[in-house]
Design a protein around this motif. Structure first.
Motif, short mmCIF file in Angstrom:
data_model
loop_
_atom_site.label_atom_id
_atom_site.label_comp_id
_atom_site.label_asym_id
_atom_site.label_seq_id
_atom_site.Cartn_x
_atom_site.Cartn_y
_atom_site.Cartn_z
N ILE A 9 -4.86 -15.52 -1.03
CA ILE A 9 -5.32 -14.64 -2.10
C ILE A 9 -5.90 -15.48 -3.23
O ILE A 9 -5.25 -16.39 -3.73
CB ILE A 9 -4.17 -13.76 -2.61
N LEU A 10 -7.14 -15.15 -3.61
CA LEU A 10 -7.81 -15.86 -4.69
C LEU A 10 -7.64 -15.15 -6.01
O LEU A 10 -7.62 -13.92 -6.07
CB LEU A 10 -9.31 -16.00 -4.38
N ILE A 11 -7.53 -15.94 -7.06
CA ILE A 11 -7.46 -15.42 -8.42
C ILE A 11 -8.40 -16.24 -9.29
O ILE A 11 -8.36 -17.48 -9.26
CB ILE A 11 -6.02 -15.49 -8.98
N VAL A 42 -5.30 -9.18 -11.57
CA VAL A 42 -5.95 -7.93 -11.91
C VAL A 42 -5.49 -6.84 -10.93
O VAL A 42 -4.69 -7.09 -10.02
CB VAL A 42 -7.48 -8.07 -11.87
N GLU A 43 -6.02 -5.62 -11.11
CA GLU A 43 -5.59 -4.50 -10.26
C GLU A 43 -5.81 -4.79 -8.79
O GLU A 43 -4.95 -4.51 -7.95
CB GLU A 43 -6.34 -3.23 -10.66
N HIS A 98 -4.04 -6.09 -3.17
CA HIS A 98 -3.96 -7.02 -2.04
C HIS A 98 -2.52 -7.43 -1.77
O HIS A 98 -2.12 -7.59 -0.61
CB HIS A 98 -4.82 -8.25 -2.32
N LEU A 99 -1.74 -7.61 -2.82
CA LEU A 99 -0.33 -7.94 -2.64
C LEU A 99 0.41 -6.80 -1.95
O LEU A 99 1.25 -7.02 -1.08
CB LEU A 99 0.31 -8.23 -3.99
N ALA A 100 0.10 -5.57 -2.36
CA ALA A 100 0.74 -4.41 -1.75
C ALA A 100 0.46 -4.35 -0.26
O ALA A 100 1.36 -4.16 0.56
CB ALA A 100 0.27 -3.13 -2.43
N GLN A 107 2.87 8.57 -2.91
CA GLN A 107 1.75 7.63 -2.90
C GLN A 107 2.08 6.47 -3.82
O GLN A 107 2.68 6.66 -4.89
CB GLN A 107 0.47 8.31 -3.36
N LEU A 108 1.69 5.27 -3.40
CA LEU A 108 1.93 4.08 -4.21
C LEU A 108 0.91 4.01 -5.34
O LEU A 108 -0.29 4.08 -5.11
CB LEU A 108 1.84 2.83 -3.34
N ASP A 109 1.40 3.88 -6.57
CA ASP A 109 0.55 3.67 -7.73
C ASP A 109 0.35 2.17 -7.90
O ASP A 109 1.28 1.45 -8.25
CB ASP A 109 1.19 4.27 -8.98
N ILE A 110 -0.85 1.70 -7.62
CA ILE A 110 -1.12 0.26 -7.64
C ILE A 110 -0.94 -0.32 -9.04
O ILE A 110 -0.52 -1.47 -9.21
CB ILE A 110 -2.54 -0.03 -7.12
N MET A 111 -1.22 0.46 -10.07
CA MET A 111 -1.12 -0.05 -11.43
C MET A 111 0.33 -0.29 -11.84
O MET A 111 0.66 -1.31 -12.45
CB MET A 111 -1.79 0.92 -12.41
N THR A 112 1.21 0.66 -11.49
CA THR A 112 2.61 0.54 -11.92
C THR A 112 3.52 0.03 -10.82
O THR A 112 4.69 -0.27 -11.08
CB THR A 112 3.12 1.91 -12.38
N MET A 113 3.01 -0.05 -9.57
CA MET A 113 3.78 -0.46 -8.40
C MET A 113 4.93 0.51 -8.13
O MET A 113 5.94 0.14 -7.54
CB MET A 113 4.35 -1.89 -8.58
#
Length: 452
Positions: free
Chosen positions: A134-136, A143-144, A149-151, A380-386
């Motif tokens: 994973i690149l940052i 970022v979101e 990608h982590l999820a 559903q998974l909320d990507i912003m809040t996990m």
């Protein structure tokens, strides 16, 4: 002896002698992921170029295009953005598989897109990966899309994560900035059950810490990116997993010499099998023993084996004449897993058609396909809040959520967290055959239920 660099929850470990040869030349499957303009294509191109995995004519073409664009040096991103449309836009829009080797290891690299609308492509690329790279961008941090990608990485059960904090040259190789990014990344990784995180500060454009060690980050004592890829553990011991063989074909030769031959062909998803082993054929549940194991030679003839292990493709001969067909699963009698008509799991939606409650779909597990009903969309998974939140009317493209399914027939399926290959499933549109979602099964429900 090892050298360790620790930041927050992330631990980087490298052999003191990175040049020491590996005990065998093995294979690592990895998938890349990163947000738009993080430099992923440049990083992959740098890996290919610095490991001398680029053909002369490929490099000539890249240098020619780079000159036409007015660049002083070859744009290594062009080695991976191979489609004309991608080159014109400067983006990656599809999964591309790259192959390269070093003296100690071979690599299959799935280069996945960074745009949000192509998150589904990462699911495809990471589904068989053992490591996610994973690149940052050091300027932007986590970022979101990094969290998304982590999820996906955590849900797909990818065991190892390498974080390339790229463009460190644009933040003056600040150790404080690197530590800050890695600490935040590690916090999010822990929430998805990812505990093997290795972080490397790099500049893909100049090659710092990608293949060759940089002298611009004297504070960094960990491995280069390639050194880590060379040493990360690969594969799972097949003997530690129960036998699973999804039956793909039933082989019944018509020749007089093989009139009584009956074999069941497939690719071993996990485990080890030997003649004399007791097995269970699911979903029927009949028990028998393995009479013999065959493997096809290059000329089409069969040779007998004393042992076979995942991921070999073999033909099993069984001691008893029982009903076995395509879609059945040959499993270890001592640990056969479960069959069910009630299935729950997490899905990543791959289609522009939303997945809705009461949808009638086809479910495919291994080589078996059955009719299914989406009984409930749990959340559903909320990507912003996990966090998991109440699902809307349906799960849209790129959404990740939990569902419950009712099946028309029994299927044998494992908990995805235990056995990835026989715990994964697809949901398919029964009208046009398109793939709607990729799923990861929870531990199967023992109750059979009413089906559909």
């Amino acid at each position: 002896m090892t050298t360790t660099h620790e930041v927050g929850a992330a631990v980087t470990t490298a052999p003191a002698d990175a040049s020491a040869p590996a005990p065998r030349h093995d294979l690592l499957r990895l998938a890349t992921a990163g947000s738009v303009d993080d430099g992923k294509s440049t990083l992959v191109g740098r890996l290919l170029y610095d490991t001398k995995s680029v053909l002369a004519d490929q490099l000539d073409a890249v240098e020619r295009v780079s000159r036409e664009r007015g660049l002083d040096a070859a744009d290594l991103a062009l080695l991976t953005d191979g489609l004309r449309a991608e080159r014109e836009q400067g983006i990656t829009i599809d999964v591309a598989y790259r192959y390269f080797s070093t003296a100690t290891r071979s690599y299959v690299l799935a280069d996945t897109p960074g745009h949000v609308q192509y998150t589904r492509n990462m699911v495809t690329g990471a589904s068989t990966a053992e490591l996610a790279l994973i690149l940052i961008d050091a300027r932007h941090g986590v970022v979101e899309q990094t969290r998304r990608h982590l999820a996906v990485t955590g849900l797909l059960g990818v065991r190892h994560v390498a974080v390339a904090v790229n463009k460190m040259d644009l933040v003056d190789w600040s150790r404080e900035r690197f530590d800050e990014i890695v600490a935040e990344f590690a916090r999010h990784a822990t929430r998805f059950g990812i505990d093997d995180v290795v972080a490397v500060p790099v500049s893909a454009l100049f090659g710092d810490n990608v293949v060759d060690r940089s002298d611009r980050a004297g504070w960094y004592a960990g491995p280069t990116l390639l050194e880590h890829l060379e040493t990360v553990p690969v594969g799972t011991d097949p003997s530690a997993q129960p036998l699973r063989l999804p039956v793909q074909y039933v082989i019944r030769p018509q020749s007089a010499d093989h009139r009584d031959y009956r074999g069941y062909a497939g690719r071993l998803a996990s485990g080890v099998v030997r003649p004399g082993d007791e097995v269970t054929v699911l979903p029927g549940g009949r028990r028998t023993t393995v009479a013999g194991i065959d493997r096809a030679r290059a000329d089409g003839s069969l040779e007998s084996l004393e042992v076979a292990f995942a991921p070999q493709s073999v033909v099993l001969r069984l001691a008893d004449d029982i009903d076995v067909s395509r879609g059945d699963l040959v499993a270890a009698a001592s640990d056969p897993g479960l069959t069910t008509r009630n299935l729950s799991g997490t899905v990543a939606v791959l289609s522009e058609r939303p997945l809705r409650q009461r949808d009638r779909v086809l479910l495919r597990v291994g080589t078996r396909t059955v009719r299914a009903l989406v009984d409930d969309i749990v959340d559903q998974l909320d990507i912003m809040t996990m966090e998991q939140r109440t699902a809307p009317d349906g799960l849209a493209l790129n959404a990740i959520g939990r569902v419950r399914l009712r099946l028309a027939e029994d299927v044998a399926i494992d908990d995805y967290r235990t056995l990835r290959r026989t715990g994964a499933f697809l949901l398919i549109d029964d009208a046009d055959g398109s793939t709607l979602a990729a799923g990861m099964a929870d531990a199967p429900d023992r109750s059979v239920g009413e089906g559909i």
